[in-house]
Design an enzyme around this catalytic site. Structure first.
Site, PDB file in Angstrom:
ATOM      1  N   ASP A 193      30.661 -24.903  -5.254  1.00  0.00           N
ATOM      2  CA  ASP A 193      31.628 -25.877  -4.769  1.00  0.00           C
ATOM      3  C   ASP A 193      32.194 -25.304  -3.472  1.00  0.00           C
ATOM      4  O   ASP A 193      32.804 -24.228  -3.490  1.00  0.00           O
ATOM      5  CB  ASP A 193      32.746 -26.109  -5.792  1.00  0.00           C
ATOM      6  CG  ASP A 193      33.661 -27.262  -5.413  1.00  0.00           C
ATOM      7  OD1 ASP A 193      34.092 -27.312  -4.236  1.00  0.00           O
ATOM      8  OD2 ASP A 193      33.946 -28.106  -6.266  1.00  0.00           O
ATOM      9  N   ARG A 254      26.152 -39.580  -9.915  1.00  0.00           N
ATOM     10  CA  ARG A 254      25.647 -40.794  -9.276  1.00  0.00           C
ATOM     11  C   ARG A 254      24.219 -40.523  -8.814  1.00  0.00           C
ATOM     12  O   ARG A 254      23.915 -39.439  -8.298  1.00  0.00           O
ATOM     13  CB  ARG A 254      26.515 -41.207  -8.084  1.00  0.00           C
ATOM     14  CG  ARG A 254      27.899 -41.715  -8.452  1.00  0.00           C
ATOM     15  CD  ARG A 254      27.845 -43.028  -9.216  1.00  0.00           C
ATOM     16  NE  ARG A 254      29.167 -43.570  -9.510  1.00  0.00           N
ATOM     17  CZ  ARG A 254      29.864 -43.316 -10.601  1.00  0.00           C
ATOM     18  NH1 ARG A 254      29.355 -42.482 -11.506  1.00  0.00           N
ATOM     19  NH2 ARG A 254      31.046 -43.874 -10.800  1.00  0.00           N
ATOM     20  N   GLU A 282      20.899 -48.173 -10.083  1.00  0.00           N
ATOM     21  CA  GLU A 282      21.428 -47.839 -11.403  1.00  0.00           C
ATOM     22  C   GLU A 282      20.412 -48.105 -12.507  1.00  0.00           C
ATOM     23  O   GLU A 282      20.261 -47.310 -13.419  1.00  0.00           O
ATOM     24  CB  GLU A 282      22.710 -48.635 -11.657  1.00  0.00           C
ATOM     25  CG  GLU A 282      23.361 -48.369 -12.987  1.00  0.00           C
ATOM     26  CD  GLU A 282      24.073 -47.026 -13.062  1.00  0.00           C
ATOM     27  OE1 GLU A 282      23.883 -46.180 -12.185  1.00  0.00           O
ATOM     28  OE2 GLU A 282      24.837 -46.834 -14.013  1.00  0.00           O
ATOM     29  N   HIS A 301      23.501 -44.727 -18.453  1.00  0.00           N
ATOM     30  CA  HIS A 301      24.871 -44.455 -17.991  1.00  0.00           C
ATOM     31  C   HIS A 301      25.844 -44.492 -19.173  1.00  0.00           C
ATOM     32  O   HIS A 301      26.875 -45.174 -19.140  1.00  0.00           O
ATOM     33  CB  HIS A 301      25.285 -45.460 -16.917  1.00  0.00           C
ATOM     34  CG  HIS A 301      26.358 -44.933 -16.001  1.00  0.00           C
ATOM     35  ND1 HIS A 301      26.522 -45.370 -14.716  1.00  0.00           N
ATOM     36  CD2 HIS A 301      27.332 -44.001 -16.188  1.00  0.00           C
ATOM     37  CE1 HIS A 301      27.544 -44.754 -14.146  1.00  0.00           C
ATOM     38  NE2 HIS A 301      28.046 -43.908 -15.028  1.00  0.00           N
TER      39      HIS A 301
END
Length: 343
Positions: A193, A254, A282, A301
């Site tokens: 990160d 995502r 998606e 999802h």
């Protein structure tokens, strides 16, 4: 107009704004009764269109909006119709779809249930890390096909979770929860990160590494970064090609964060495996090769809150409403300056 301040004895006037389906999922009868004990909640149905005469009438008196999936944008026009509105309690994760610049300019306080929604995603991730480490899904498929166990003493030494190296991409709420859930397990956790310091990483009990090292070293990499302009395509072909043979890429964030063409090539070649709760688009086209690939597990999802997990979101929103009405402020506020880094 005189508006009472939150504090002891304050009873806010509230309305719920979300889709009818979201309300049916999250606002069960017990939850509605609990909200009514805290505030003067406008009668159902919920507001899924904020331009109707009924919506404008309810907005005119609302101190607080309880929002959820499908809430229309709270733009300047809506706020003009809601002069008393001072707080939004969201019963889901991201507020990007409905909290607009006009809300921040008004100084409206915002709370999100993102922390509550992080837990089921982290649980899904932990489950997939452990299952793929033991190659459970593939071995179950082979067992069903052969109806025989085989020689378990010939199991490859790459199978198992002892000493496995797990990489976490992003110290987001979900990434941090995954780190917490991994602590009891005998794995090494690396984290990337760019906004995390070595001291922060040490506090989490992990080692901070560069992006290249994360992918080159880890047996499993789990993606938890939000989709932002800077993270679109972040998991590039070069990073995917650098992953060790038989490594696993897990994506619950995502689909567009990953170079899907590169991932497809690597998975079809049998070089790595993938667990994808999200794709780009998606829902993949029916003829996409990943559907039939034995090295890819695609789920619809489902990692986020579903079924009985909606109760956790409702409980979170109730607790935040109680805190705000008492004058204590939100425990899980959404800050405008942090919005660019949130999912």
């Amino acid at each position: 107009m005189t508006v009472s301040a939150p504090g002891p004895g304050f009873r806010p006037r509230a309305a719920a704004a979300m889709s009818r389906d979201a309300a049916e999922a999250v606002l069960d009868p017990d939850t509605l009764d609990a909200f009514r004990a805290l505030c003067d909640l406008a009668p159902l149905p919920v507001l899924d269109d904020l331009t109707t005469p009924r919506a404008r009438s309810l907005l005119a008196d609302a101190d607080l909006l309880i929002t959820g999936w499908g809430c229309p944008p709270l733009d300047a026009g809506v706020l003009r119709a809601a002069p008393r509105l001072r707080a939004v309690v969201h019963t889901a994760g991201s507020v990007r779809g409905h909290v607009t610049d006009a809300c921040w300019e008004r100084g409206i306080e915002v709370s999100s249930a993102a922390a509550a929604n992080a837990l089921p995603v982290a649980e899904y991730t932990l489950g997939m890390i452990l299952l793929t480490g033991k190659r459970v899904l593939e071995r179950a498929r082979d067992y069903r096909a052969t109806r025989r166990r085989g020689n378990w003493l010939r199991t490859p030494r790459t199978v198992g979770n002892h000493g496995r190296t797990v990489g976490i991409l992003s110290a987001s709420l979900i990434g941090r929860r995954v780190v917490e859930l991994l602590r009891p397990h005998d794995v090494e956790v690396l984290l990337h990160d760019p906004y995390l310091t070595d001291a922060d990483a040490a506090g989490l009990g992990v080692r901070r590494v560069g992006l290249d090292e994360l992918f080159a070293r880890c047996d499993t990499v789990s993606v938890h970064t939000p989709l932002l302009p800077a993270t679109r395509g972040l998991v590039s072909r070069a990073l995917i090609e650098s992953m060790p043979s038989d490594a696993v890429l897990i994506n619950t964030s995502r689909g567009a964060i990953v170079d899907q063409d590169a991932l497809t090539d690597a998975v079809l070649a049998g070089r790595i495996r993938a667990v994808l709760d999200v794709t780009d688009p998606e829902v993949l086209p029916p003829d996409h090769p990943l559907w039939e690939c034995e090295n890819a597990l695609i789920t619809p999802h489902l990692a986020g809150s579903e079924g009985n997990e909606w109760r956790r979101l409702a409980g979170h929103a109730l607790a935040e409403t109680a805190r705000w009405a008492s004058g204590a402020g939100f425990l899980h506020p959404v800050r405008r300056e942090r919005l660019a880094f949130l999912a």
